[in-house]
Each structure stands twice: as structure tokens, then as C-alpha cells.
Design a protein around this motif. Structure first.
Motif, short mmCIF file in Angstrom:
data_model
loop_
_atom_site.label_atom_id
_atom_site.label_comp_id
_atom_site.label_asym_id
_atom_site.label_seq_id
_atom_site.Cartn_x
_atom_site.Cartn_y
_atom_site.Cartn_z
N VAL B 19 0.63 -1.61 0.08
CA VAL B 19 0.19 0.16 0.44
C VAL B 19 0.46 1.87 -0.25
CG1 VAL B 19 -1.81 1.45 1.09
CG2 VAL B 19 -1.34 -0.94 1.45
N ALA B 20 0.54 2.19 -0.98
CA ALA B 20 1.70 2.84 -0.99
C ALA B 20 1.07 4.79 -0.48
CB ALA B 20 1.97 3.52 -2.12
N THR B 21 1.65 5.39 -0.01
CA THR B 21 0.20 6.52 0.54
C THR B 21 0.65 7.96 0.27
OG1 THR B 21 -0.47 5.26 2.38
CG2 THR B 21 -0.89 7.67 3.05
N ASN B 22 0.39 8.57 -0.67
CA ASN B 22 1.08 9.91 -0.74
C ASN B 22 0.67 11.16 0.03
OD1 ASN B 22 1.57 8.89 -4.31
ND2 ASN B 22 -0.87 9.08 -4.18
N ALA B 23 1.69 11.51 0.88
CA ALA B 23 1.92 11.79 2.17
C ALA B 23 1.75 13.69 1.58
CB ALA B 23 3.00 11.79 2.80
N LEU B 24 2.69 13.72 0.42
CA LEU B 24 2.46 15.26 -0.04
C LEU B 24 2.52 14.98 -1.45
CD1 LEU B 24 5.92 16.46 1.99
CD2 LEU B 24 3.16 17.28 2.58
N ARG B 25 2.33 16.06 -2.44
CA ARG B 25 1.80 15.93 -4.12
C ARG B 25 2.61 17.26 -4.26
NH1 ARG B 25 -3.47 12.54 -4.33
NH2 ARG B 25 -4.20 12.10 -2.38
N ASP B 26 3.28 17.24 -5.35
CA ASP B 26 3.78 18.16 -6.03
C ASP B 26 4.29 19.61 -5.15
OD1 ASP B 26 4.55 16.79 -8.30
OD2 ASP B 26 2.16 16.89 -8.80
N VAL B 27 4.22 19.14 -3.81
CA VAL B 27 4.24 20.92 -3.05
C VAL B 27 5.38 21.93 -2.89
CG1 VAL B 27 5.11 21.39 -1.10
CG2 VAL B 27 3.17 19.69 -1.42
N ASP B 28 5.10 23.16 -3.70
CA ASP B 28 5.54 24.33 -3.99
C ASP B 28 5.77 24.77 -2.56
OD1 ASP B 28 6.57 23.36 -6.55
OD2 ASP B 28 4.40 24.12 -7.17
N LEU B 29 6.28 25.73 -2.09
CA LEU B 29 6.95 26.67 -1.20
C LEU B 29 7.86 26.83 -1.24
CD1 LEU B 29 4.86 27.58 1.60
CD2 LEU B 29 6.65 25.14 2.99
N THR B 30 7.70 28.58 -0.59
CA THR B 30 8.40 28.98 -0.54
C THR B 30 8.57 30.40 0.71
OG1 THR B 30 8.93 29.73 -3.10
CG2 THR B 30 10.04 31.17 -1.98
N ILE B 31 9.25 30.51 1.06
CA ILE B 31 9.38 31.56 2.46
C ILE B 31 10.81 32.09 2.49
CG2 ILE B 31 9.76 31.06 5.31
CD1 ILE B 31 8.22 27.94 4.97
N ASN B 32 10.22 33.30 3.34
CA ASN B 32 11.73 34.52 3.02
C ASN B 32 12.29 34.17 4.63
OD1 ASN B 32 11.03 35.23 0.19
ND2 ASN B 32 9.55 36.28 1.40
N LYS B 33 13.76 34.47 4.28
CA LYS B 33 14.79 35.05 5.71
C LYS B 33 13.95 36.39 6.63
CE LYS B 33 19.05 33.68 3.78
NZ LYS B 33 20.35 34.58 3.89
N GLY B 34 13.44 35.79 7.98
CA GLY B 34 12.81 36.16 9.07
C GLY B 34 11.31 36.60 9.27
N GLU B 35 10.89 35.48 8.14
CA GLU B 35 9.35 35.10 7.99
C GLU B 35 9.27 34.15 9.31
OE1 GLU B 35 6.82 34.73 4.77
OE2 GLU B 35 8.23 33.82 3.83
N PHE B 36 7.03 34.45 10.18
CA PHE B 36 7.03 33.72 10.46
C PHE B 36 5.77 32.99 10.16
CE2 PHE B 36 6.19 33.22 15.98
CZ PHE B 36 5.96 31.72 15.68
N VAL B 37 5.87 31.93 10.14
CA VAL B 37 4.66 30.78 8.59
C VAL B 37 4.64 29.50 9.80
CG1 VAL B 37 4.70 29.44 7.07
CG2 VAL B 37 5.86 31.46 6.82
N SER B 38 2.82 29.76 9.42
CA SER B 38 2.57 28.61 10.08
C SER B 38 1.72 27.77 9.29
CB SER B 38 0.69 29.13 11.20
OG SER B 38 0.24 29.56 10.75
N ILE B 39 1.83 25.83 10.05
CA ILE B 39 1.44 25.22 9.02
C ILE B 39 0.25 24.32 9.32
CG2 ILE B 39 1.32 23.39 7.61
CD1 ILE B 39 4.62 24.44 7.70
N LYS B 40 -0.96 24.22 8.91
CA LYS B 40 -2.18 24.03 9.50
C LYS B 40 -2.91 23.16 8.40
CE LYS B 40 -5.06 25.74 11.67
NZ LYS B 40 -6.55 26.93 12.39
N GLY B 41 -3.37 21.93 9.14
CA GLY B 41 -4.12 20.86 8.62
C GLY B 41 -4.22 20.09 9.14
N PRO B 42 -5.66 19.21 9.00
CA PRO B 42 -5.62 18.08 10.19
C PRO B 42 -4.89 17.06 9.79
CG PRO B 42 -7.11 17.88 7.72
CD PRO B 42 -6.26 19.20 7.25
N SER B 43 -6.17 16.25 10.85
CA SER B 43 -4.27 15.09 11.27
C SER B 43 -4.07 14.00 9.89
CB SER B 43 -5.15 14.03 12.17
OG SER B 43 -4.28 14.87 13.60
N GLY B 44 -2.93 13.68 9.63
CA GLY B 44 -2.72 12.90 8.27
C GLY B 44 -3.42 13.56 7.02
#
Lengths: 450, 239
Positions: B19-44
Motif C-alpha cells: 500500500v502506497a500513501t501519497n503524503a505530499l503531492r507536488d508541493v511548492d513552497l517558498t519561505i523568506n528569511k525573517g518570516e514567521f509562518v504557520s502550517i495548518k491542516g487536519p491530522s494525516g
């Protein structure tokens, strides 16, 4: 990093005292028994007088008749006759010093009424014996050349007997009685022990001398001999327990003779000297057989004795098996110990520890545990060796001096170092799989778990 | 603004047997220096997997991840450890302090692996512990502290190495509201000092106070600049 690793090792041991105590005990008991076994093998395989054992030769001359069985090693060869002993010791060959001797036993008595008479062993020899065997003197010295030649009633006693008979005071000039004969003490030797009593070919362990007597006196006083005695003229057997001029002229061998050469390179030359002596004797009707002499170095003598000593091989096998069982049980303990560190490993990895650095850290930790186990093992080994020494002391009988057994059961620096080294190495070996395993765990999964 | 984190088309698959589970699919993300970023989402949803990839604790099947210009996929295990030690500080929900070590020794751990001298380490440890107000308890062990104090120690440890990036996984998840507020104040203060912080949280109120919120749903990342956009994404993910 080493200092940090040592600190972490100590903290970890304190954190998991039970697991580490079990590990230390498993290693300690295994190493203790194994070190005791290899100490007995090691000490039992050492040769006394190692600095001269390759140039100290047992001298044996074969003057037996033609019907005697052929002999190919020293152990089957006869001892020397008095005729040959005197002749060989008088050969003009300055690169060799000759000593010889045989064992006697008498009832030893002193004026002190508090000391009960006892049966003691005396070694009859010449004055060169003390210098050739490197025997140190506590009081006085060996008898003089004049006393030796004249058969003066003098004696050298051991420190143990001096302690017993004279409370350790300087007894030079005092007298003791050997059976019914009074002899004057000229010297007291200091502690001197050999692993095996090689110098009279008995190779006994724990049989010490009480005194040393000059050979001329022992013969004149007709002291009984307690030595192997072989005659190839059957009629001479009547001399076995008495000494007469006939005995001295007989073809009976009972004297063990040693030659200390200045250098082992002088051996070929010394052989030629003995060849010349045998040829001369042959011309006068003695030495009817081929060959005529056998020279065996102390190294060769002891190698033969060690090969015959199967007891120590047995101890070694038992010790090895015992250690293997202890080490095997330690594997499980170590696995439990390191699996309990999974979270800590993951934290350290997350904080930037390289895998090899962590492996090094945990190897340092088990090395510390191994060292402590090794130290415990040395104490266990020390106790085991003492018990084995007592067992042997009681088995060799009343005449033994326990100090004579010390060399055979001595846990010296080499053995202590070897025991601790093996403890550390075996701790690392049993831990390497658990350490590698715990350092391979998936960091992210273990850190996010509640 | 200078990018600290650049993630392009990252895919992560977990396999359990067949069984294969796709945990991340084609994720694009950029975070700049000095930023305070929160990541949200349901469990799993994949938010912790994303944080682990950013923290160089997890590899990925495809895509590209650059941390401060260094391509993560080109690093071997030792190089990844070095980069993690130098650039990243971790704050975990359950603190992850080493129980047998004192606070001082806990904070010293990443500095040891960086090969700093004893004098340098002492200076850094003192600075960090003073910042979180626990220098006076430096010889105490973690089990002698409250939950909030332990998290302060974890923050001090994350800061001691002066990393470019602080990754916080539910840093207030095990704390009561008062303690949580105190820890968050500390994080804001650290961010104001110029540190980049990426925080995974379930708490909408905490997330709303960060400069940018990222929603992860079924392994897909949606970047939301406003709270309204975020609410819409959340509704969609729970629908």
C-alpha cells in the motif's frame, strides 16, 4: 569529544543502573574466570631465569651399557654419576660454570624447645648453585671454596626456615641439627622461588627447600638421598640409600648437572669439550654406546614440561566457555540498554549529530562499562586464583610452602592489562550490533511520537 | 526578499507493504528569511511530513528543496547532519529534552556537535538560558521543571546555535493556555530578532498571529495570505 563521551557514559550508567550493573556483572564474572584461567596458563608456561634460560643447559652423559634402551630426550635419560659429575665440573673450560645437586631429607631440630622437630628437605649442591640460580642472600653468604672442599659441616637455610627457627633474626653462626648431625649456618637466603622445581628434574610445584648443604659434607656424613637413582650395573643398587666410596666409584646416576655458558654461541664449543671427555673415558673402557652426551637448554626442558601439562589446557577451555556464556548473555542486556536510548539517539541526530559520531559516543560508553566489568573481573580473578592456589597447596602435602606457588598464580600487570583489554573489547563486540541498530532508526518517526 | 526555503514539486510517498500513501503531492513552497509562518491542516494531512522534509529529517521521492541555497537532495547523511546542526533549530511538542542531562548540558548538545570550544559553548548556553529566564536553574534536570519551563529550555536549545531557521512542531500542544501564551510571546520575540520560524499548529488563534498561514490538505499545500482565504481552505478540507 572524548571528555564529553566519558561524561555522557557516566551519566548514562547512572541513569540505567540496573541494566549496567547486570552488564558489568556478566562481563566481570566472565572475565574473572577467563583471566584466572589464562593467568594459570600464562604463568605455568613461563620459564624461570628467563634472562639465562637459553644458555643454562642440563648436562647428561650416557655411560650406560650396550643393552640399555636408546634415549632421545632428556626426560628418559639417566642422571649423572658422581665420577662424571666431578670430572665435568673440573674440566678446564672457563666459558662454562657447572652446578649440580640432589635432594636429601632429614629431621631438622634446634635448641629452641618451642620448635618441634620436623622433616625438612635439603638440596645438596656446590657453591656455584647460588650464583647460577641468582639466589639472593638475606644474611651471610654461600659457603667458601675451602669449606666446600674440606666437607665442613655448614648449611645455608631459607628465609622461611630462618623465620620459623630463629624468628627471622640473623642466624649466621648458629647451629641446627639434621638428624643427629650439627651443622653451622653460614647464610640465609632471601625470598627465592621457582615455578617448577627444575634444578633437580622433579618439576614439582610447591616443593621448597629448607636448606642447602655442600656436597662433600653430605657425602662424608652419608646423608640419605631422596633422588631418582639408576644403576646399569645391577649389583650397585645396594648403594641406593647409603653413600660409600664404592658408590662414588659406581656406575649409578643420581646427580642433576647444569652448565651455564657465557653465551649460547659457546654451545658448539662446549659440545666438543664433552665429546673430548667422552672419548677419553671411552679409551679407558667406559661409555660403550654411540653418542655419549645430551645437552638440553632450560628453555627446551620447560617446553617439554609445559606440553605435558594438560591441566592448564583444561582450565583454558573451561574459562573460555564460561566467558563465552557470560558474553552471550550480555548481548541481550546490551540490546535492551540501547533500544531504550532510541529517543535520545533521535534527539541527538535532529540536533546535528552525525551517525558515526554517535556510534563513537556509544562505543565509548560500553568501553567504560567494559572497563568497570574488567576491574570487577580482575578482583574475581584474584579471588579465584587464590582459591586455586589454596587447593594446590593442600593437594601437594605438608612439605609445601605456599609462597612457592605464588609465581604460578600471580596476577601480574600483563594479566591485569590483558583482562581489562579483553573486557573492553568484548563489551564493544557484544554492543556493536545494538549500537548500529539504534543509530539507524528513523529519526522523524520517533521524534513526533507522543 | 531573500528566500530561505525553496521547495518545488516535492512528492513524498509512504509505503506499507503493497500500500502506497501519497503524503505530499507536488508541493511548492517558498519561505523568506525573517518570516514567521504557520502550517495548518487536519491530522494525516502531511504537515508534519513537510516539516520533517524542511528539517532534513525525511527524504522525498522527487522534486527540489533548497535550504539557504543548498540543494538537500545532493547531501549525504553526514552533510545533512552538518547543515541541520548549523542552520536549523527544533522545538517539539513534547520538548524532547534528554532526561539525564542538566539544562546546561541539554542546550550544549548541538554546540558540541558543531565542534565549539568550551568557552564558546558556555557563552552561547548562558545567553540562551538568560533569554528564556532559566539561567538560575541551569543545573536542574528537565524532570524538575514544569511543562512551560521545559519548552523554554527547548527554545533555548534551538536558539543556542544561532540557526537561520527554527522549526516548531505544535510547540504549545502540551501546555495550558497561560504557558502557551508565554511560549508564543517568546517565539514572537525571537522572530523580531530576525529568526525565521516555521510552526505547525492546530490552534487557529496562534496561527492567525503569524505573518503567513499555510494550509496542508491531503498532501497538497495551499498558501493563504488572509484569514478569510484560510477559512475557505479549511472548510474545503473538512468537507
Amino acid at each position: 569529544m572524548l571528555k564529553y563521551n566519558m561524561k555522557m557514559a557516566w551519566l548514562s550508567i547512572r541513569r540505567r543502573p540496573v541494566l549496567n550493573l547486570l552488564m558489568v556483572m556478566a562481563i566481570g564474572i566472565g572475565i574473572g574466570i577467563f583471566t584466572a584461567a589464562i593467568t594459570m596458563v600464562y604463568q605455568g608456561s613461563q620459564t624461570d631465569l628467563p634472562h639465562k634460560s637459553d644458555r643454562l643447559f642440563l648436562v647428561q652423559l650416557d655411560s650406560r651399557n650396550l643393552a640399555s634402551e636408546p634415549v632421545d630426550n632428556f626426560n628418559k635419560m639417566i642422571d649423572m654419576t658422581y665420577i662424571d659429575t666431578v670430572n665435568v665440573s673440573q674440566i678446564d673450560y672457563p666459558k662454562s660454570q657447572i652446578t649440580f645437586g640432589w635432594l636429601t631429607d632429614q629431621l631438622v631440630n634446634v635448641e629452641n624447645k618451642n620448635v618441634m622437630p620436623y622433616r625438612g628437605f635439603s638440596f645438596v649442591t656446590n657453591r656455584a648453585f647460588f650464583s647460577i640460580m641468582d639466589i639472593p642472600f638475606l644474611y651471610g653468604s654461600a659457603w667458601s671454596q675451602e669449606q666446600e672442599i674440606s666437607g665442613a659441616p655448614v648449611v645455608v637455610i631459607t628465609k622461611a626456615r630462618n623465620d620459623l627457627l630463629f624468628n627471622g633474626e640473623n642466624s649466621v653462626g648458629k647451629q641446627i641439627r639434621l638428624d643427629d648431625k650439627a651443622v653451622t649456618i653460614v647464610g640465609v637466603i632471601d625470598e627465592w622461588h621457582v615455578r617448577y622445581r627444575f634444578y633437580d628434574r622433579t618439576f614439582m610445584k610447591g616443593l621448597s627447600d629448607d636448606a642447602y648443604l655442600p656436597y662433600r659434607y653430605a657425602l662424608d656424613a652419608n646423608l640419605s638421598r631422596n633422588a631418582r637413582f639408576e644403576c646399569w650395573d645391577n649389583t650397585s643398587m645396594r648403594y641406593q640409600s647409603s653413600g660409600t666410596e664404592e658408590l662414588l666409584a659406581s656406575e649409578c646416576g643420581w646427580i642433576t648437572v647444569w652448565s651455564l655458558l657465557d653465551s649460547k654461541d659457546d654451545l658448539a664449543e662446549f659440545r666438543n669439550v664433552l665429546d673430548d671427555y667422552v672419548d677419553g673415558q671411552r679409551a679407558s673402557g667406559r661409555f660403550p654406546r654411540e653418542g655419549g652426551h645430551l645437552l638440553t637448554s632450560l628453555d627446551e626442558v620447560m617446553a617439554y614440561v609445559h606440553n605435558k601439562n594438560v591441566d592448564y589446557q583444561f582450565y583454558f577451555i573451561i574459562g573460555s566457555m564460561f566467558m563465552a556464556a557470560c558474553i552471550f548473555s550480555a548481548v541481550g542486556i546490551m540490546l535492551a540498554n540501547f533500544m531504550s536510548k532510541t529517543r535520545e539517539v533521535c534527539i541527538r541526530r535532529a540536533l546535528g549529530a552525525k551517525r558515526k559520531v554517535l556510534i563513537g559516543q556509544y562505543i565509548s560508553e560500553v568501553a567504560v562499562v567494559g572497563f568497570i566489568g574488567g576491574v570487577l573481573g580482575i578482583f574475581i580473578s584474584f579471588g579465584s586464583l587464590h582459591l586455586m592456589k589454596l587447593k594446590m597447596f593442600h593437594s601437594v602435602g605438608f612439605y609445601a610452602d605456599i609462597a612457592d606457588l605464588d609465581l604460578l598464580f600471580k596476577l601480574d600487570a600483563v594479566m591485569v592489562g590483558t583482562g581489562i583489554f579483553i573486557a573492553i573489547i568484548s563489551s564493544i563486540l557484544v554492543s556493536i550490533t545494538p549500537i548500529l541498530r539504534v543509530c539507524q532508526v528513523k529519526v522523524s518517526r520517533n521524534l513526533t511520537m507522543e | 526578499m531573500e528566500h530561505l526555503i525553496e521547495i518545488k514539486k516535492i512528492r513524498k510517498v509512504f509505503k506499507t507493504g503493497t500500500v502506497a500513501t501519497n503524503a505530499l503531492r507536488d508541493v511548492d513552497l517558498t519561505i523568506n528569511k525573517g518570516e514567521f509562518v504557520s502550517i495548518k491542516g487536519p491530522s494525516g494531512s502531511g504537515k508534519s511530513t513537510l516539516l520533517n522534509i524542511i528539517g532534513l529529517l525525511e527524504d522525498y521521492e522527487s522534486g527540489s528543496y533548497k535550504l539557504d541555497g543548498v540543494e538537500a537532495s545532493s547531501l549525504n547523511d553526514d552533510q545533512a547532519s552538518e547543515l541541520r546542526n548549523e542552520k536549523i533549530g527544533f522545538i517539539f511538542q513534547n520538548f524532547n529534552l534528554i532526561a539525564e542531562l542538566s539544562l546546561y548540558d541539554n542546550i550544549e548538545v548541538p554546540l558540541i556537535y558543531r565542534g565549539m570550544t568550551s568557552q564558546e559553548r558556555k557563552q552561547r548556553v548562558e545567553e540562551s538560558l538568560r533569554l528564556v529566564g532559566l539561567w538560575g536553574r541551569k543545573e536542574h534536570r528537565p524532570d524538575q521543571l514544569s511543562g512551560g519551563q521545559r519548552q523554554r529550555v527547548a527554545i533555548a536549545r534551538a536558539l543556542a546555535g544561532k540557526p537561520s531557521l527554527i522549526l516548531a512542531d505544535e510547540p504549545t500542544g502540551n501546555l495550558d493556555s497561560e504557558m502557551a501564551a508565554s511560549v508564543m510571546d517568546l517565539l514572537y520575540q525571537i522572530n523580531e530578532m530576525g529568526n525565521t520560524i516555521v510552526m505547525v499548529t492546530h490552534d487557529d488563534e496562534l496561527a492567525s498571529k503569524t505573518q503567513r498561514q499555510i494550509q496542508v490538505t491531503d498532501g497538497v499545500v495551499k498558501q493563504c495570505d488572509t484569514e478569510t482565504e484560510l477559512l475557505k481552505e479549511q472548510e474545503a478540507s473538512y468537507a
